[in-house]
Design a protein around this motif. Structure first.
Motif, short mmCIF file in Angstrom:
data_model
loop_
_atom_site.label_atom_id
_atom_site.label_comp_id
_atom_site.label_asym_id
_atom_site.label_seq_id
_atom_site.Cartn_x
_atom_site.Cartn_y
_atom_site.Cartn_z
N SER A 279 0.83 -1.20 0.00
CA SER A 279 0.00 0.00 0.00
C SER A 279 0.86 1.25 0.00
O SER A 279 1.80 1.33 0.81
CB SER A 279 -0.89 0.00 1.24
N PRO A 280 0.59 2.23 -0.87
CA PRO A 280 -0.46 2.23 -1.89
C PRO A 280 -0.03 1.41 -3.11
O PRO A 280 1.15 1.11 -3.29
CB PRO A 280 -0.58 3.70 -2.26
N PHE A 281 -1.03 1.08 -3.90
CA PHE A 281 -0.80 0.28 -5.10
C PHE A 281 -1.75 0.82 -6.18
O PHE A 281 -2.93 1.00 -5.92
CB PHE A 281 -1.12 -1.18 -4.80
N PHE A 282 -1.21 1.08 -7.34
CA PHE A 282 -2.02 1.63 -8.43
C PHE A 282 -1.99 0.68 -9.62
O PHE A 282 -0.94 0.11 -9.93
CB PHE A 282 -1.46 2.98 -8.88
N ILE A 283 -3.12 0.52 -10.26
CA ILE A 283 -3.14 -0.26 -11.51
C ILE A 283 -3.84 0.56 -12.59
O ILE A 283 -4.97 1.02 -12.40
CB ILE A 283 -3.87 -1.62 -11.32
N VAL A 284 -3.12 0.78 -13.68
CA VAL A 284 -3.70 1.53 -14.80
C VAL A 284 -3.48 0.72 -16.08
O VAL A 284 -2.35 0.34 -16.40
CB VAL A 284 -3.09 2.96 -14.90
N ASP A 285 -4.57 0.44 -16.77
CA ASP A 285 -4.52 -0.38 -17.98
C ASP A 285 -3.73 -1.68 -17.75
O ASP A 285 -2.90 -2.07 -18.58
CB ASP A 285 -3.88 0.40 -19.15
N GLY A 286 -3.95 -2.29 -16.60
CA GLY A 286 -3.29 -3.55 -16.30
C GLY A 286 -1.86 -3.42 -15.79
O GLY A 286 -1.22 -4.40 -15.43
N GLU A 287 -1.33 -2.20 -15.78
CA GLU A 287 0.06 -1.97 -15.36
C GLU A 287 0.11 -1.60 -13.87
O GLU A 287 -0.52 -0.63 -13.46
CB GLU A 287 0.68 -0.87 -16.22
N PRO A 288 0.84 -2.38 -13.07
CA PRO A 288 0.87 -2.12 -11.62
C PRO A 288 2.01 -1.20 -11.19
O PRO A 288 3.12 -1.30 -11.70
CB PRO A 288 1.09 -3.53 -11.05
N PHE A 289 1.71 -0.33 -10.23
CA PHE A 289 2.72 0.56 -9.64
C PHE A 289 2.57 0.52 -8.14
O PHE A 289 1.52 0.85 -7.60
CB PHE A 289 2.53 2.01 -10.15
#
Lengths: 197, 197
Positions: free
Chosen positions: A169-179
């Motif tokens: 945490s935190p964790f971001f997913i945009v268009d299947g791409e994780p950050f």
């Protein structure tokens, strides 16, 4: 849509909650706020809360404050840490089903209560009090926190986070791409602007 | 002086070895390159190699390549990973005592051999071959790798890294302030420029 996963007991999640909206505005992609619980995640990964890990724990405590100061975000290391945040999670999703904007407001208020004012938000009473302060129907919320349907909703969200590969945490997913990490928001922003690389 | 700690088997350490000199030049503070071993560190922290951790491992593999591409650094995930790097470490410090600039050159060549050409640098023979390619006296190095004094030197360096709180690779310490990760180089740079915050 960008999925923004966070745990209410996570300092970096808190900092992200204070700065993610700037990223959201700049790149023009709406974020969906999705609290989850690190406990069940740690069971899968075999990991432990950061501050309990030798050496890494000391570094982390120092870095929480340093990162907060860098972003001009007020931060005070809570007396009780980490805490269980299932009440906060359930309150969030109950409200999110009615009013996502208000739910986001509640999330930020819960985070501030814990990481600025030192309020132990593991207690349902504290969550109700904070909700009340935002004009949320605390009586309805108190009932909701005991509602099996809301408990199930919370569980499903945690399972969904796990299924999506969220391990921190935190964790971001945009268009299947994780950050993973608030310190990866600049990379996420560059990724969205360039359409990946 | 900035201490730059890295493990020869660490992908993020490798990426740092390719970009840290740009940071060094921009901020005008020389770096001291200090390889160490993650094995003894993991014994203290109870951690495991990144790629062996469920969920986090998959993310890491993806992020190694993504981070390398972001920095225009060639990277190929090695067939054998992670590996023991004590021979590389000893070779580095043996050379560092004679010629720190050449030792840095050797470190970069060892990293490229492992993370670009897929050469298993855990084998002393591979380390010798790579050193030879740089015009280093391979015969003297072969003897040094068996020299108890060099073994002791390597051990002391690993102990020193542990004593300094180094728990991951790469790890930078400037004026007592620790920065973990190649993704924290921008923060380190800002910290040095502002004199902290």
């Amino acid at each position: 849509m960008i999925d923004f996963y966070f745990e209410f007991s996570s300092p970096y999640g808190y900092i992200a909650s204070q700065v993610a909206e700037e990223t959201e505005k700049r790149i023009g992609r709406p974020m969906r706020w999705r609290p989850f619980l690190l406990g069940p995640v740690f069971k899968v990964t075999g990991q432990a809360p950061l501050v309990e890990i030798p050496m890494k724990g000391e570094y982390s405590k120092r870095d929480f404050s340093r990162t907060a100061r860098m972003h001009d975000v007020p931060f005070r290391y809570p007396g009780k840490f980490p805490i269980g945040t299932v009440a906060a999670l359930r309150a969030f999703y109950w409200l999110d089903d009615q009013d996502p904007k208000k739910a986001r407001e509640l999330a930020k208020a819960l985070y501030r209560a814990y990481f600025v004012d030192g309020i132990d938000i593991s207690a349902p009473a504290a969550v109700l009090e904070i909700a009340k302060g935002l004009g949320i129907d605390a009586e309805a919320l108190a009932k909701a926190l005991e509602d099996p349907a809301i408990k199930e909703r919370g569980k499903k969200e945690v399972d969904a986070a796990l299924a999506a590969g969220v391990f921190g945490s935190p964790f971001f997913i945009v268009d299947g791409e994780p950050f993973w990490g608030v310190d990866r928001l600049p990379m996420l922003e560059a990724w969205v602007r360039k359409g990946g690389w």
